[in-house]
Write an enzyme that holds these catalytic residues in place. Structure first.
Site, PDB file in Angstrom:
ATOM      1  N   CYS A  16      45.745  36.691  41.045  1.00 43.92           N
ATOM      2  CA  CYS A  16      44.526  37.477  41.184  1.00 43.92           C
ATOM      3  C   CYS A  16      43.965  37.215  42.573  1.00 43.92           C
ATOM      4  O   CYS A  16      44.656  36.666  43.433  1.00 43.92           O
ATOM      5  CB  CYS A  16      43.518  37.119  40.091  1.00 43.92           C
ATOM      6  SG  CYS A  16      43.085  35.370  40.056  1.00 43.92           S
ATOM      7  N   THR A  17      42.723  37.555  42.805  1.00 42.32           N
ATOM      8  CA  THR A  17      42.155  37.420  44.145  1.00 42.32           C
ATOM      9  C   THR A  17      42.001  35.961  44.561  1.00 42.32           C
ATOM     10  O   THR A  17      42.496  35.547  45.610  1.00 42.32           O
ATOM     11  CB  THR A  17      40.780  38.118  44.227  1.00 42.32           C
ATOM     12  OG1 THR A  17      40.908  39.456  43.763  1.00 42.32           O
ATOM     13  CG2 THR A  17      40.257  38.109  45.656  1.00 42.32           C
TER      14      THR A  17
END
Length: 296
Positions: A186-187
């Protein structure tokens, strides 16, 4: 850091039991206001999540204060730099979860899923398999509109619109991923940490989280095996593998991501409209997120 990059932007989170949040919130708000910081801090019973921007000296003072709390003494963070502060205001919020999954039995602080650091992951992707010769598969945990800005090459993208959809998707595809090493990402690491823990609980045998998410991968490795940029939840909208802001923007009206090419369309009018909300296939709800969310 270039001479124009005056501000330091930090992204950090930690899963740990926090209590007396109503007392904690005004302390964070007062210090951030005093130091002139901008961004978002989320305080939850399961931990803290933050994305905060300020000058080097003020960020250092803030982090020293945060880590003076024994529960957060080992808090780690990622840094990027910009000519402007990445957020326009300072918000300290109390929420029930760092990132909403609605799976109350998942408590990451009681034990993390196995993680893989960026340099090891790059080596695996170079080879096409992990250190035991098992094929490696990358799995998105981000929302579809974020993925459209950029992602790892040949990744599994199930086009989810919100993270609460992930548990059902993970269960539906478990059998077809048997015999593979699955790396969630994810980020900044929050969503993929929760995702990997859930996947272990429902029977995935070989699952890892990318430690620090895409932003840490960019910081330590660069853009190898990654195509495009990384969506971030602040005014910069997207960062390239050098952690520099790009020309990608977010529509003021419908919040959809608008690429430089799409900005050439007559439908793109700054702070009025874009091809997504003017066109028939509106993405108005796809990116219905506030800029003042902390990175995940």
């Amino acid at each position: 850091m270039s001479s124009a990059a005056h501000f330091v932007n930090i992204a950090a989170y930690k899963f740990v039991t926090l209590d007396k949040l109503e007392d904690l919130r005004p302390q964070y708000q007062a210090l951030c206001n005093e130091l002139g910081l901008k961004g978002t801090v989320l305080l939850t019973p399961e931990g803290i999540n933050m994305f905060v921007s300020g000058t080097r000296a003020h960020i250092d003072d803030y982090l020293a204060w945060v880590r003076s709390d024994a529960r957060l003494h080992d808090l780690e963070w990622k840094e990027s730099f910009s000519a402007e502060q990445s957020h326009k205001r300072m918000l300290v919020k109390i929420k029930q979860e760092i990132i909403t999954m609605r799976m109350p039995l998942i408590k990451p602080e009681l034990g993390r899923a196995p993680s893989v650091d960026p340099k090891t992951l790059k080596r695996w992707l170079d080879a096409g398999h992990d250190d035991e010769g098992v094929p490696v598969v990358m799995m998105e945990t981000r929302n579809a509109f974020e993925v459209d800005v950029g992602t790892f090459t040949n990744t599994l993208d199930y086009r989810i619109d919100k993270f609460t959809e992930f548990p059902e998707v993970a269960a539906a595809h478990k059998d077809e991923l048997a015999g593979k090493t699955v790396v969630t990402f994810c980020t900044g690491g929050i969503r993929c940490e929760k995702a990997a823990i859930h996947m272990k609980e429902i029977g995935y045998e070989r699952v890892y989280q990318l430690d620090g998410g895409i932003l840490k991968y960019f910081e330590e490795v660069g853009g190898d095996h990654y195509t495009g940029d990384c969506f971030v939840f602040d005014y910069r909208t997207a960062l390239n593998p050098k952690l520099e802001p790009t020309e990608t923007v977010q529509c003021f009206a419908c919040r959809a991501v608008v690429t430089p090419r799409q900005q050439l369309s007559p439908a793109y009018v700054y702070e009025v409209s874009c091809p997504h909300c003017v066109g028939a296939d509106s993405h108005a709800g796809a990116a219905g997120v506030a800029r003042d969310s902390a990175a995940g």
